[in-house]
Design a protein around this motif. Structure first.
Motif, PDB file in Angstrom:
ATOM      1  N   GLY A 197       0.812  -1.211   0.000  1.00  0.00           N
ATOM      2  CA  GLY A 197       0.000   0.000   0.000  1.00  0.00           C
ATOM      3  C   GLY A 197       0.843   1.258   0.000  1.00  0.00           C
ATOM      4  N   GLY A 198       0.189   2.398   0.184  1.00  0.00           N
ATOM      5  CA  GLY A 198       0.884   3.675   0.200  1.00  0.00           C
ATOM      6  C   GLY A 198       1.549   3.980  -1.129  1.00  0.00           C
ATOM      7  N   ALA A 199       2.722   4.631  -1.066  1.00  0.00           N
ATOM      8  CA  ALA A 199       3.460   4.985  -2.283  1.00  0.00           C
ATOM      9  C   ALA A 199       3.848   3.746  -3.080  1.00  0.00           C
ATOM     10  CB  ALA A 199       4.702   5.787  -1.908  1.00  0.00           C
ATOM     11  N   HIS A 200       4.006   2.629  -2.391  1.00  0.00           N
ATOM     12  CA  HIS A 200       4.345   1.371  -3.050  1.00  0.00           C
ATOM     13  C   HIS A 200       3.271   0.981  -4.067  1.00  0.00           C
ATOM     14  CE1 HIS A 200       7.738  -1.301  -2.233  1.00  0.00           C
ATOM     15  NE2 HIS A 200       6.996  -2.316  -2.655  1.00  0.00           N
ATOM     16  N   LEU A 201       2.019   1.177  -3.676  1.00  0.00           N
ATOM     17  CA  LEU A 201       0.901   0.857  -4.551  1.00  0.00           C
ATOM     18  C   LEU A 201       0.945   1.710  -5.817  1.00  0.00           C
ATOM     19  CD1 LEU A 201      -1.924  -0.571  -4.923  1.00  0.00           C
ATOM     20  CD2 LEU A 201      -2.896   1.399  -3.753  1.00  0.00           C
ATOM     21  N   GLY A 212      -2.860  -4.952 -17.983  1.00  0.00           N
ATOM     22  CA  GLY A 212      -2.420  -5.558 -16.729  1.00  0.00           C
ATOM     23  C   GLY A 212      -3.397  -5.358 -15.587  1.00  0.00           C
ATOM     24  N   THR A 213      -3.176  -6.121 -14.514  1.00  0.00           N
ATOM     25  CA  THR A 213      -4.057  -6.085 -13.345  1.00  0.00           C
ATOM     26  C   THR A 213      -3.237  -5.949 -12.078  1.00  0.00           C
ATOM     27  OG1 THR A 213      -5.665  -7.533 -14.439  1.00  0.00           O
ATOM     28  CG2 THR A 213      -5.837  -7.315 -12.052  1.00  0.00           C
ATOM     29  N   LEU A 214      -3.604  -4.985 -11.233  1.00  0.00           N
ATOM     30  CA  LEU A 214      -2.995  -4.836  -9.913  1.00  0.00           C
ATOM     31  C   LEU A 214      -4.010  -5.301  -8.882  1.00  0.00           C
ATOM     32  CD1 LEU A 214      -0.869  -1.908  -8.548  1.00  0.00           C
ATOM     33  CD2 LEU A 214      -2.580  -3.019  -7.133  1.00  0.00           C
ATOM     34  N   LEU A 215      -3.614  -6.264  -8.056  1.00  0.00           N
ATOM     35  CA  LEU A 215      -4.478  -6.838  -7.037  1.00  0.00           C
ATOM     36  C   LEU A 215      -4.016  -6.348  -5.671  1.00  0.00           C
ATOM     37  CD1 LEU A 215      -4.196 -10.296  -8.706  1.00  0.00           C
ATOM     38  CD2 LEU A 215      -6.327  -9.005  -8.605  1.00  0.00           C
ATOM     39  N   SER A 216      -4.803  -5.499  -5.048  1.00  0.00           N
ATOM     40  CA  SER A 216      -4.449  -4.939  -3.746  1.00  0.00           C
ATOM     41  C   SER A 216      -4.972  -5.871  -2.658  1.00  0.00           C
ATOM     42  CB  SER A 216      -5.067  -3.546  -3.587  1.00  0.00           C
ATOM     43  OG  SER A 216      -4.806  -3.026  -2.300  1.00  0.00           O
ATOM     44  N   VAL A 217      -4.041  -6.531  -1.948  1.00  0.00           N
ATOM     45  CA  VAL A 217      -4.433  -7.533  -0.952  1.00  0.00           C
ATOM     46  C   VAL A 217      -4.023  -7.145   0.467  1.00  0.00           C
ATOM     47  CG1 VAL A 217      -4.268  -9.344  -2.685  1.00  0.00           C
ATOM     48  CG2 VAL A 217      -2.323  -8.919  -1.189  1.00  0.00           C
ATOM     49  N   GLY A 222       0.596   1.228   6.107  1.00  0.00           N
ATOM     50  CA  GLY A 222      -0.230   2.140   6.886  1.00  0.00           C
ATOM     51  C   GLY A 222      -0.222   3.566   6.369  1.00  0.00           C
ATOM     52  N   GLU A 223       0.303   3.775   5.177  1.00  0.00           N
ATOM     53  CA  GLU A 223       0.422   5.117   4.600  1.00  0.00           C
ATOM     54  C   GLU A 223      -0.587   5.309   3.472  1.00  0.00           C
ATOM     55  OE1 GLU A 223       4.419   5.230   3.265  1.00  0.00           O
ATOM     56  OE2 GLU A 223       5.286   5.240   5.285  1.00  0.00           O
ATOM     57  N   PRO A 224      -1.018   6.567   3.227  1.00  0.00           N
ATOM     58  CA  PRO A 224      -1.965   6.817   2.136  1.00  0.00           C
ATOM     59  C   PRO A 224      -1.295   6.693   0.772  1.00  0.00           C
ATOM     60  CG  PRO A 224      -1.289   8.888   3.123  1.00  0.00           C
ATOM     61  CD  PRO A 224      -0.703   7.798   3.979  1.00  0.00           C
TER      62      PRO A 224
END
Length: 300
Positions: A197-201, A212-217, A222-224
């Motif tokens: 999550g966060g900037a990584h996402l 492509g597909t990004l699956l957020s699991v 803990g960052e926006p």
């Protein structure tokens, strides 16, 4: 009976104490719990639970009261449901699967949440053969399972970790590339299993190839996450971002995962094991990123 419950008024937010015996309903099984798994989110967000709530979700134990159509009394099962960190726990009959009586059955307690998350996320991505799959937070429980399942599906797997030492063992699990940080990923990817999550996402989104597909699991940071203007829109380059978190009726998928383990096709990532009386110590190690995989506790 004894159980670990939420205790927001004390450090570290939980306590081992006496609680009433659970009463199973008509479609539920009562399990004598022997081992439990600990997930990062359970200890990170422990104070979100009302005081006195029995914590935990993953368990292995013996059925002491059965339900119609489910495992029989005496069967050892792996189970997923709220209230697992107790000497006895109630689970829906469609949320348990039998485990083999031989070998180290304790390890299956570390499987339900991370295994189900990785399995259902990659299933949502469609056929994987020949596709390039990126797994972020690959040293964690979900990440290590996702690497193995993606490789089994015929994907070329890129495992991303936060530090060089955390990449140990990932190549042996099936990663074609093990890199430190998303900045080290060369070229586009077809699928992302994103746990940070966060900037990584946001950075992972930029790596997606058209279609492509990004699956957020998960959202371990803990960052926006802040997406630049128009970054989710590009003419002629449709991409998808999906959240994955359905854990309903997991019995069939739990049985699938157990079968893969028995066949030697899936390794359960246990990185720390000890008595449930040592939950404080285990939680500190897990939150401090000192555990490669999952925490397994013995209900002694």
């Amino acid at each position: 009976m004894r159980a670990i419950v939420a205790a927001p008024d004390v450090e570290p937010g939980h306590r081992l104490t006496d609680v009433p015996e659970p009463e199973p309903g008509p479609d539920e099984v009562l399990v004598e719990v022997e081992h439990v798994g600990v997930n990062h989110g359970e200890v990170r967000h422990v104070r979100a639970w009302p005081a006195g709530t029995v914590l935990g979700h993953d368990a292995v134990g013996r059925v002491v009261r059965a339900a119609d159509g489910g495992p029989r009394v005496g069967d050892r099962v792996v189970a997923l449901g709220v209230g697992a960190w107790a000497q006895r726990a109630v689970f829906r009959s469609d949320a348990v699967a039998t485990v083999p009586p031989e070998g180290d059955v304790a390890r299956f307690a570390a499987l339900p949440t991370v295994g189900l998350t990785a399995l259902r996320a990659l299933r949502d991505a469609g056929p994987l053969s020949g596709r390039r799959v990126l797994v972020t937070g690959a040293s964690g429980g979900v990440g290590r399972i996702a690497v193995q399942l993606a490789r089994a599906g015929g994907a070329r797997v890129v495992a991303v970790v936060g530090a060089a030492g955390r990449g140990a063992g990932l190549a042996e699990l099936g990663a074609d590339e093990v890199v430190v940080g998303l900045g080290s990923v060369a070229g586009p990817v077809d699928v992302v299993v994103e746990t940070v999550g966060g900037a990584h996402l946001v950075d992972a989104w930029r790596l997606l190839a058209p279609g492509g597909t990004l699956l957020s699991v998960g959202w371990a940071s803990g960052e926006p996450a802040t997406f630049p203007v128009n970054s989710t829109f590009a003419p002629g380059a449709s991409r998808s971002l999906r959240s994955v978190g359905d854990v309903s009726a997991p019995a069939a998928d739990l049985a699938d995962l157990v079968a893969r383990v028995r066949a030697g096709a899936l390794e359960i990532p246990v990185g720390w094991r000890g008595s449930w009386r040592r939950l404080d110590e285990a939680a500190t190690a897990l939150l401090g990123r000192r555990v490669a995989g999952k925490v397994l506790l013995d209900v002694d």
